[in-house]
Write an enzyme that holds these catalytic residues in place. Structure first.
Site, PDB file in Angstrom:
ATOM      1  N   GLY A 290       0.792  -1.221   0.000  1.00 60.05           N
ATOM      2  CA  GLY A 290       0.000   0.000   0.000  1.00 60.05           C
ATOM      3  C   GLY A 290       0.822   1.267   0.000  1.00 60.05           C
ATOM      4  O   GLY A 290       0.272   2.366  -0.123  1.00 60.05           O
ATOM      5  N   SER A 342       1.793  -7.908   9.796  1.00 61.16           N
ATOM      6  CA  SER A 342       3.097  -7.330  10.092  1.00 61.16           C
ATOM      7  C   SER A 342       4.179  -8.341   9.740  1.00 61.16           C
ATOM      8  O   SER A 342       4.082  -9.516  10.134  1.00 61.16           O
ATOM      9  CB  SER A 342       3.197  -6.958  11.570  1.00 61.16           C
ATOM     10  OG  SER A 342       4.524  -6.599  11.903  1.00 61.16           O
ATOM     11  N   ILE A 406      13.707  -4.218  -1.836  1.00 57.31           N
ATOM     12  CA  ILE A 406      13.795  -2.802  -2.168  1.00 57.31           C
ATOM     13  C   ILE A 406      14.774  -2.148  -1.201  1.00 57.31           C
ATOM     14  O   ILE A 406      14.529  -2.106   0.010  1.00 57.31           O
ATOM     15  CB  ILE A 406      12.420  -2.103  -2.055  1.00 57.31           C
ATOM     16  CG1 ILE A 406      11.349  -2.890  -2.788  1.00 57.31           C
ATOM     17  CG2 ILE A 406      12.511  -0.671  -2.556  1.00 57.31           C
ATOM     18  CD1 ILE A 406      11.616  -3.099  -4.246  1.00 57.31           C
ATOM     19  N   LYS A 410      20.759   5.186   0.888  1.00 54.95           N
ATOM     20  CA  LYS A 410      21.145   5.485   2.271  1.00 54.95           C
ATOM     21  C   LYS A 410      21.777   4.275   2.956  1.00 54.95           C
ATOM     22  O   LYS A 410      22.314   4.399   4.077  1.00 54.95           O
ATOM     23  CB  LYS A 410      19.924   5.974   3.056  1.00 54.95           C
ATOM     24  CG  LYS A 410      19.409   7.324   2.570  1.00 54.95           C
ATOM     25  CD  LYS A 410      18.142   7.741   3.268  1.00 54.95           C
ATOM     26  CE  LYS A 410      17.687   9.125   2.824  1.00 54.95           C
ATOM     27  NZ  LYS A 410      17.409   9.206   1.374  1.00 54.95           N
ATOM     28  N   LYS A 422      18.780  -0.940   6.523  1.00 52.62           N
ATOM     29  CA  LYS A 422      18.596  -1.376   5.131  1.00 52.62           C
ATOM     30  C   LYS A 422      19.869  -2.053   4.613  1.00 52.62           C
ATOM     31  O   LYS A 422      19.796  -2.969   3.798  1.00 52.62           O
ATOM     32  CB  LYS A 422      18.230  -0.178   4.247  1.00 52.62           C
ATOM     33  CG  LYS A 422      16.881   0.437   4.574  1.00 52.62           C
ATOM     34  CD  LYS A 422      15.726  -0.517   4.321  1.00 52.62           C
ATOM     35  CE  LYS A 422      15.354  -0.598   2.872  1.00 52.62           C
ATOM     36  NZ  LYS A 422      14.141  -1.416   2.652  1.00 52.62           N
ATOM     37  N   ASN A 447      16.382   9.055  -4.129  1.00 50.66           N
ATOM     38  CA  ASN A 447      15.097   9.607  -3.700  1.00 50.66           C
ATOM     39  C   ASN A 447      14.052   9.428  -4.791  1.00 50.66           C
ATOM     40  O   ASN A 447      14.339   9.623  -5.974  1.00 50.66           O
ATOM     41  CB  ASN A 447      15.249  11.097  -3.376  1.00 50.66           C
ATOM     42  CG  ASN A 447      16.056  11.318  -2.116  1.00 50.66           C
ATOM     43  OD1 ASN A 447      16.922  10.518  -1.782  1.00 50.66           O
ATOM     44  ND2 ASN A 447      15.777  12.381  -1.408  1.00 50.66           N
ATOM     45  N   LEU A 449      10.682  10.686  -6.484  1.00 52.15           N
ATOM     46  CA  LEU A 449       9.834  11.865  -6.602  1.00 52.15           C
ATOM     47  C   LEU A 449       8.372  11.506  -6.361  1.00 52.15           C
ATOM     48  O   LEU A 449       7.851  10.570  -6.946  1.00 52.15           O
ATOM     49  CB  LEU A 449       9.979  12.481  -8.000  1.00 52.15           C
ATOM     50  CG  LEU A 449      11.354  13.063  -8.318  1.00 52.15           C
ATOM     51  CD1 LEU A 449      11.446  13.370  -9.791  1.00 52.15           C
ATOM     52  CD2 LEU A 449      11.621  14.309  -7.504  1.00 52.15           C
ATOM     53  N   VAL A 455      10.941  15.381  -0.725  1.00 53.09           N
ATOM     54  CA  VAL A 455      11.131  16.819  -0.548  1.00 53.09           C
ATOM     55  C   VAL A 455      10.306  17.628  -1.553  1.00 53.09           C
ATOM     56  O   VAL A 455       9.896  18.761  -1.262  1.00 53.09           O
ATOM     57  CB  VAL A 455      12.633  17.172  -0.666  1.00 53.09           C
ATOM     58  CG1 VAL A 455      13.128  17.001  -2.100  1.00 53.09           C
ATOM     59  CG2 VAL A 455      12.897  18.590  -0.204  1.00 53.09           C
TER      60      VAL A 455
END
Length: 637
Positions: A290, A342, A406, A410, A422, A447, A449, A455
């Site tokens: 989701g 979970s 995925i 970072k 990660k 990042n 978009l 951001v």
């Protein structure tokens, strides 16, 4: 009014012919110019036949079905052909049916004047539409169009003729020197695109529309860079040529500037055939289905005709949204199952794998917000690390064909709890090398978009609110990609994956966040630091000035797609992984954030405090040469 348009136009054309015929008949009889007809009755017969012939061809060629406010050369040519065909038919029939025919001079005079009258009537109608209704529409926004090609001309015609338009087109700019100085529908082409910025400063222009849909991303980026320095000028972009083919008013296809337009690189295009080969007819599970990436994965997977799509998410609202969207688009064609669960619950994870027996798993479930995880490292470790461990063990136990993780940039030389967890997820996958029939692979990108927490949506909200726009540090740089690129890369990696690879996208140059903010403000029609301020708020916990995509550059290889690279990772032994996890489990039992952070520094290669990394950077941030992962120290085992 529209239903009376055709009969009204027909009546006007008829009245013009009658008036012209009466005038030239009188003129011919008055000055004895008619050598073939001497009586008005015979003139009436001829003109009645002429009228019938011309009207017949007007109806056959559907000239009255045209919308003359949008008419082009084709419509006017049809009108002329219909008139000439009618005159020709009249000549044939008149010589067969009537005793006398009107002279060629009189026929030419009537025909020519009538055609001229019909054309004049239609031109007057277009002038009325473009001037009178134009003023009624309140066209208060002066606008310039960049691109005087077919799309730009279509846009001009739409803006001039549509009474609902809010724009008054003042000028064009185009790089074709042969067009400069010319006029299109009364609008001058002022100069080349390179001259636009200088010349628009002297004009009261409030908006620029870039109408070059055929331009590639690099060209569009160059144009927008040239226009971004204008004060109080908003920029809109006409979409791609394929969008223009749709039967929609071109005005309605104007979109606000997307930040993708400023990235300066082409979107990554991947071959869908390999993805079809391993997803079609398979049971596919998406954890975190989701979320931003997970939901887009579900959308794209659904297009590849899976046997079954299983969406797993802990947050029921997101899961419900993607469920309703997919049901609306696919109905019963897609066997869709949604499970609220979970990944931290090992028994629940095993139950799901035992129930659905997925062939392919895409693991997108994770806590990803850097500052939040700095405050709650125990949650990041439990969810990201041990949740991934649960999934990997279940995938191995239940014979999953491919498991795609995925990851994020970072995770490379991390300075945050999120990045470190990660990286541990990648290490868990490395530990399965040679120990499982399941193909494990990870995909790393920058990042995204438009994703939650990105951001760009933050800047857009801040600009819409009148500012200020906040950046954590004016030196900070980041790699960006679109959600569709990210998900396509993930799917492609699944097709390429053989065993324990880590895939990386060539994302071009990193973008300076301050430049991003300034351009977004300018292209929204404001002046940075005057209309909307940009302020520094300070780096957030765990944040560094740059991100990297690769761990060890010497271990990078190109794939068959030259925009995707694979990083060969060294194997991690089961004993080494067990040692790392034991250290983390011991830290979790103490439930102390500082202890957990210390444990992460112990077990994750190159985990540094952000201050250590950022202190060496000056005014311009430089990404340092990359290191190779060191083996785990004795304290890890």
């Amino acid at each position: 009014m529209n239903r009376f348009r055709k009969p009204l136009l027909f009546l006007c054309d008829s009245l013009i012919l009658i008036a012209v015929s009466i005038f030239f008949s009188w003129f011919s009889l008055r000055y004895n110019l008619s050598d073939a007809v001497g009586q008005s009755f015979k003139l009436g017969q001829n003109f009645l036949l002429l009228y019938g012939c011309t009207v017949l061809f007007q109806l056959l060629l559907h000239t009255y079905d045209s919308l003359w406010r949008y008419a082009e050369s084709r419509e006017y040519l049809s009108l002329l052909i219909a008139a000439l065909s009618g005159f020709f038919l009249y000549e044939i029939l008149a010589r067969q049916l009537l005793e006398t025919v009107i002279s060629f001079l009189l026929l030419t005079s009537v025909a020519g004047t009538w055609v001229l009258g019909m054309l004049l009537l239609r031109f007057m109608y277009r002038v009325y539409r473009s001037r009178v209704l134009y003023r009624q529409g309140g066209h208060q926004i002066p606008v310039a169009i960049v691109g005087a090609g077919s799309a730009g001309v279509q846009l001009l015609e739409e803006l001039q003729s549509n009474p609902g338009s809010r724009y008054s087109v003042q000028c064009f700019f185009d790089d074709d020197p042969g067009k400069v100085g010319k006029r299109i529908r009364g609008v001058e082409i002022k100069g080349t695109i390179a001259q636009a910025k200088e010349r628009l400063r002297a004009m009261d222009i409030q908006e620029i529309i870039v109408a070059i849909p055929s331009a590639d991303e690099e060209r569009r980026h160059q144009i927008l860079q040239k226009l971004s320095g204008l004060e109080r000028v908003r920029v809109s972009v006409l979409p791609s040529t394929l969008d223009l083919i749709a039967q929609k008013p071109i005005r309605s296809q104007l979109r606000q500037l997307r930040i993708e337009d400023l990235l300066g690189r082409e979107p990554v295009q991947l071959d869908p055939a390999p993805v079809d080969a391993y997803l079609s007819g398979k049971a596919v599970m998406v954890t975190g289905g989701g979320g931003s990436i997970g939901s887009e994965l579900c959308r794209q997977i659904a297009r590849h005709n899976p046997k079954q799509l299983i969406v797993v998410d802990i947050y029921e609202n997101n899961a419900y949204d993607i469920q309703q969207e997919l049901r609306y688009h696919y109905g019963n064609k897609l066997d869709l199952r949604v499970e609220i669960a979970s990944i931290r619950d090992r028994e629940r994870v095993n139950q799901l794998f035992a129930t659905y027996r997925p062939d392919v798993v895409f693991h997108a479930a994770a806590h990803k917000h850097v500052p939040l995880m700095e405050d709650s490292p125990q949650e990041a470790v439990r969810n990201n690390v041990f949740g991934t461990l649960n999934l990997v063990q279940a995938a191995d136990a239940y014979g999953v064909g491919k498991f795609i993780q995925i990851s994020t940039d970072k995770a490379v030389n991390p300075t945050s709890v999120m990045g470190a967890t990660k990286r541990l997820c990648e290490i868990i996958l490395q530990s399965m090398k040679g120990r499982s029939k399941t193909t494990f692979a990870a995909v790393r990108f920058g990042n995204v978009l438009g994703s939650n927490g990105s951001v760009v949506p933050l800047f857009q909200r801040q600009i819409a609110a009148g500012g200020p726009v906040t950046v954590t540090d004016k030196r900070i740089i980041r790699y960006f990609m679109t959600i569709s690129e990210a998900t396509e890369l993930v799917l492609q990696a699944g097709a390429m994956a053989h065993q324990n690879e880590l895939y990386v996208l060539d994302m071009g140059r990193p973008v300076k966040i301050l430049d991003l903010a300034e351009n977004m403000i300018r292209l929204s029609g404001y002046v940075p630091y005057r209309d909307i301020d940009i302020i520094e708020t300070g780096l957030r916990p765990g944040e560094k000035l740059y991100e990297e995509l690769l761990v060890a550059s010497r271990d990078i290889e190109k794939t068959e797609n030259d925009q995707i690279f694979v990083e060969r990772q060294p194997a991690v032994t089961p004993e080494e992984l067990r040692g790392k996890l034991a250290v983390l489990e011991a830290a979790l039992e103490k439930n102390d954030p500082s202890v957990i952070r210390g444990a992460l520094r112990m077990v994750v290669p190159h985990f540094h405090e952000p201050e250590e990394v950022n202190k060496d950077q000056g005014e311009e941030v430089v990404i340092p040469e990359q290191e190779t992962d060191r083996p785990c120290s004795k304290s890890c085992s």
